[in-house]
Scaffold this active site. Structure first.
Site, short mmCIF file in Angstrom:
data_model
loop_
_atom_site.label_atom_id
_atom_site.label_comp_id
_atom_site.label_asym_id
_atom_site.label_seq_id
_atom_site.Cartn_x
_atom_site.Cartn_y
_atom_site.Cartn_z
N LYS A 112 0.52 -1.20 -0.28
CA LYS A 112 0.49 -0.25 -0.05
C LYS A 112 0.58 1.61 0.30
CE LYS A 112 -4.23 -2.26 2.60
NZ LYS A 112 -4.78 -2.30 1.90
N GLU A 142 -2.50 7.10 7.54
CA GLU A 142 -3.54 7.98 7.05
C GLU A 142 -4.65 8.53 7.96
OE1 GLU A 142 -5.90 5.62 4.42
OE2 GLU A 142 -4.16 5.01 3.36
N HIS A 172 -14.36 -4.15 8.57
CA HIS A 172 -13.00 -3.72 7.39
C HIS A 172 -13.57 -5.02 6.35
CE1 HIS A 172 -11.97 -0.53 9.89
NE2 HIS A 172 -11.08 -0.95 10.36
N ARG A 185 -6.37 -8.00 -9.81
CA ARG A 185 -7.16 -9.22 -9.77
C ARG A 185 -8.35 -8.95 -9.68
NH1 ARG A 185 -10.08 -9.38 -5.14
NH2 ARG A 185 -8.44 -8.67 -3.14
#
Ligand code: ADP
Ligand code: ADP
Ligand code: MG
Length: 664
Positions: free
Chosen positions: A116, A200, A235, A296
């Site tokens: 990430k 973040e 999540h 994907r």
């Protein structure tokens, strides 16, 4: 186009890929583990290769074995599905080196989007908007803390290598940062073997909106619009829909172009999803930020198929074979609204704890599978299959399509109501509750929807005690009639006085013992008493179940008995009631739609019929021996014996189908 491909996956996605391949006249090779020797995906493919033990690391993650299998069977390409090896750059590279086409992006694109933090650095260069945060390589704890302070709390610490909702910690205030960082790093090293993190800004009441993109080997890109996956637990996605409620054409285009820019930046080829976190402002405007790219096919791709009319697996195969994208951007249009619900083996009332077990009963709403339709059910299991602890807990995906969101929602609720699963805990009822929440029905979506609506989502009981008891009594009487062809009060446990027969039933409902009394009046009417409630019990068999009337309620229910538990399904919901003297009825038929199954594990003693025989309701068909007793299996209805599936002396598992009966 390829003539043969290997599908390096299992379950629903392996079946999904096989369905499109078959339609395109491409032969398929399945791979399977010990646990999957009889799995649906093996049957769905033209040939199958055993690749090892049940644990993923012994089979579905052993890419050397998978490549060997592809070479040995003459497959030209490998479809990785999702999960397992789908985002493994080494596997993609090894396929290429072995002369096999990897049906997915180039290894370099997987690598670029794999972490990430690195991918965010790339996206920054490509001009894609990012969540304010820190995604550098310096991992010094004091420096990370300093960055968090600068960003401003709350912040989210994310494992750079994370996925599947794992390796994330929200931090509300500075004092909690160090402990959260340490625990996030521990989880990251354990789960992903890499403890690098990024930080973040924690977006308040955000929405998760993702864009489906496609690229071909000629450098063309399109976006196939968005999916809103805001309804999440831990999540992880629960419901996904498209188009995203409230999306304007301008914002759709901006997000689509940003997603295409992301794909272009890594020379992406094939199907990919760019995930954005969307901030909702007080004035109703929305701000979107890049979160990650999944390199994907996504679990929720059928939602996009429904609104675009396109088969994304076909697109993947065409692009992998070197063909250009089937459609250009201006040829793509949104038609109506689609919603997907993930049906999982889990217990929502116990913190969504995954459940395992056998799908003793597994009935689906009428619809298509692996093909676009108003109601579509994609799955990789059949009745009788086990949900094992080795793989994930998703049982099926229910995808509905309507002209409007309201229509899709109504269709989804009806489809969920027709999903009947006995044998393990599922989230089917929970999903129905989600649909009825104010937030979901009014499309007030964000990732906190489930906690916000907690009061109406958990521990809900829509079919109450009275109806559950009435259903259990009705099913017992019907089974007795079928088995004995006699009236229920010829039984030993009924008694008669002054022309009124009374019979007692012992039940347990939600842990509470309760006694029900059934009175059989001389005119044939039934009166049922359950605690304080007493009144006429009226029922008759209708198409789709038992039309039941009791205590001012009327509902069409379906029932199944497993051991002592009677599962009751109705339009309002499903519940279970324990019939304490169930053993006395063991051996009775569990018959639905012409299947006659063993009520418990045991031995087949004899069949009193053979294939082709016409039988009458109540006629004995077979004798089973179990728990040292013999049990007669009788015909539930008039019909013809189509096939005997076992021979005398055979041991059978509980739920095994003993013979097939066809109507008429
Ligand atoms: P999607 O992102 O397609 O909506 P999920 O995030 O639920 O779906 O992941 C799809 C599949 O991939 C699931 O089977 C999940 O268990 C698996 N998966 C996702 N990320 C990882 C990961 N980092 N490691 C292992 N499995 C993963
Ligand atoms: P994964 O790889 O596990 O899918 P993501 O980065 O895609 O991880 O995030 C998963 C989910 O976590 C998102 O769908 C969203 O619900 C939540 N999330 C991620 N980033 C943020 C953020 N900055 N603020 C608030 N919620 C976030
Ligand atoms: Mg994600």
């Amino acid at each position: 186009m390829f003539t043969k491909i290997l599908i390096a996956n299992r379950g629903e996605i392996a079946c999904r890929v096989a369905a499109t391949a078959r339609r395109m006249a491409i032969r398929t090779v399945a791979v399977y583990s010990d646990a999957d020797a009889n799995a649906k995906h093996v049957a769905a493919c033209d040939e199958a290769v055993h690749i090892g033990g049940s644990a993923p690391k012994d089979s579905y993650l052993r890419w050397e074995r998978i490549i060997e299998a592809a070479k040995a069977t003459g497959a030209q390409a490998v479809h990785p599905g999702y999960g397992f090896l789908s985002e493994n750059e080494d596997f993609a590279r090894a396929c290429a080196e072995a002369g096999l086409v990897f049906i997915g992006p180039p290894a370099s694109a997987i690598k670029a989007m794999g972490l990430k933090a690195e991918s965010k650095q790339l996206m920054e260069k490509a001009g894609v908007p990012l969540v304010p945060g820190y995604h550098g390589s310096d991992q010094d704890a004091a420096m990370l803390k300093h960055e968090a302070d600068r960003i401003g709390y709350p912040v989210l610490i994310k494992a750079s290598a994370g996925g599947g909702g794992k390796g994330m910690r929200a931090v509300d205030k500075a004092q909690d940062f160090d402990a959260a960082l340490a625990s996030c790093k521990r989880e990251a090293i354990n789960s992903f073997g890499d403890d690098a993190v990024l930080i973040e800004k924690y977006v308040q009441r955000p929405r998760h909106i993702e864009i489906q993109v496609f690229g071909d080997t000629l450098g063309n890109y399109v976006y196939l619009f968005e999916r809103d996956c805001s309804v999440q637990r831990r999540h992880q996605k629960v419901l996904e829909e498209a188009p995203a409620p409230g999306m304007t054409p301008e914002m759709r285009q901006q997000m689509g172009l940003a997603a295409v820019a992301a794909a272009r930046a890594v020379h992406y080829v094939g199907a990919g999803t760019v995930e954005f976190i969307v901030e909702q402002r007080a004035d109703g405007s929305m701000n979107f930020f890049f979160m990650e790219m999944n390199t994907r096919l996504q679990v929720e791709h059928p939602v996009t198929e429904a609104i675009t009319g396109q088969d994304l697996v076909e697109w993947q195969l065409r692009v992998a074979a070197g063909e250009p994208l089937p459609l250009s951007q201006d040829q793509l249009k949104i038609d109506g609204h689609a919603i997907e619900a993930r049906i999982c083996a889990e217990n929502p009332d116990n913190n969504f704890l995954p459940a395992t077990g056998t799908l003793v009963v597994y009935r689906k709403p009428a619809g298509s599978s692996f093909a676009i339709g108003p109601v579509r059910v994609d799955d990789g299991v059949r009745e009788g299959d086990a949900i094992s602890p080795f793989y994930d807990s998703m049982v099926a995906k229910l995808i509905v399509h309507g002209q409007t969101r309201e229509e899709a929602l109504a269709r989804l609720d009806t489809a969920l109501a027709h999903m009947r699963i006995v044998g393990l805990a599922t989230n089917v009822q929970f999903l129905r509750h989600v649909l009825t929440t104010r937030s979901f029905s009014q499309a007030d979506l964000d990732t906190a929807l489930i906690p916000r609506e907690e009061a109406v989502l958990f521990k809900q009981e829509k079919i109450g005690l009275a109806l559950a008891v009435a259903a259990a009594v009705a099913q017992t009487l019907l089974h007795e009639q079928a088995a004995e062809g006699a009236d229920p009060f010829s039984r030993a446990d009924g008694w008669r006085s002054h022309g009124v027969a009374t019979r007692r039933f012992d039940f347990e409902f939600k842990g509470e013992a309760l006694i029900a009394q059934l009175q059989y009046l001389h005119d044939g009417a039934l009166v049922l008493s359950v605690g304080e409630v007493s009144g006429p019990l009226v029922f008759h068999v209708v198409k789709g179940g038992i039309d039941l009337r009791f205590a001012g309620q009327r509902e069409t229910v379906q029932t199944w008995q497993k051991d002592e538990t009677v599962h009751v399904f109705g339009a309002r919901g499903a519940t279970q009631i324990v019939e304490l003297d169930a053993l006395a009825h063991a051996g009775e038929v569990h018959a639905e739609g012409g299947r006659l199954t063993a009520p418990m594990p045991g031995k087949v003693v004899s069949f009193s019929v053979q294939a082709g025989d016409k039988v009458k309701a109540g006629q004995p068909l077979a004798v089973m021996e179990a728990m040292k007793m013999e049990h007669t299996i009788a015909a539930p209805a008039d019909g013809t014996v189509a096939e005997l599936l076992y021979a005398p002396g055979d041991q059978v598992a509980e739920g095994a189908e003993l013979l097939k009966l066809s109507a008429g």
